[in-house]
Motif scaffolding. Structure first.
Motif, PDB file in Angstrom:
ATOM      1  N   ASP A  97       0.764  -1.352   0.046  1.00  0.00           N
ATOM      2  CA  ASP A  97      -0.010  -0.102  -0.062  1.00  0.00           C
ATOM      3  C   ASP A  97       0.779   1.279   0.203  1.00  0.00           C
ATOM      4  N   LYS A  98       2.072   1.175  -0.256  1.00  0.00           N
ATOM      5  CA  LYS A  98       3.089   2.246  -0.296  1.00  0.00           C
ATOM      6  C   LYS A  98       3.529   2.672   1.067  1.00  0.00           C
ATOM      7  N   SER A  99       3.008   2.303   2.157  1.00  0.00           N
ATOM      8  CA  SER A  99       3.164   2.818   3.668  1.00  0.00           C
ATOM      9  C   SER A  99       4.955   2.390   3.790  1.00  0.00           C
TER      10      SER A  99
END
Length: 66
Positions: free
Chosen positions: A34-36
């Motif tokens: 989720d690109k965290s």
């Protein structure tokens, strides 16, 4: 560019907690689907204390500032 902005905000958050990672490099950044971003490996981290000096040359040599 979004990842760079997220990283800067994450490092700012760590600094707001009075912690200094001292070994920030790509190997220590975990990026989820989720690109965290999770900053990992606080093994040489220090609490930011104004009265003490930091140990010089701690971290990964090729990632150190000149």
């Amino acid at each position: 560019m979004d990842l760079a902005v997220k990283l800067v905000l994450d490092v700012e958050h760590v600094h707001d907690l009075n912690l200094i990672n001292r070994d920030l490099k790509s190997d220590n950044l975990l990026i989820a689907a989720d690109k965290s971003i999770k900053i990992a490996d606080f093994g040489v981290a220090r609490i930011d204390v104004l009265t003490e000096g930091m140990t010089p040359e701690t971290g990964t040599y090729h990632w150190m500032a000149p």
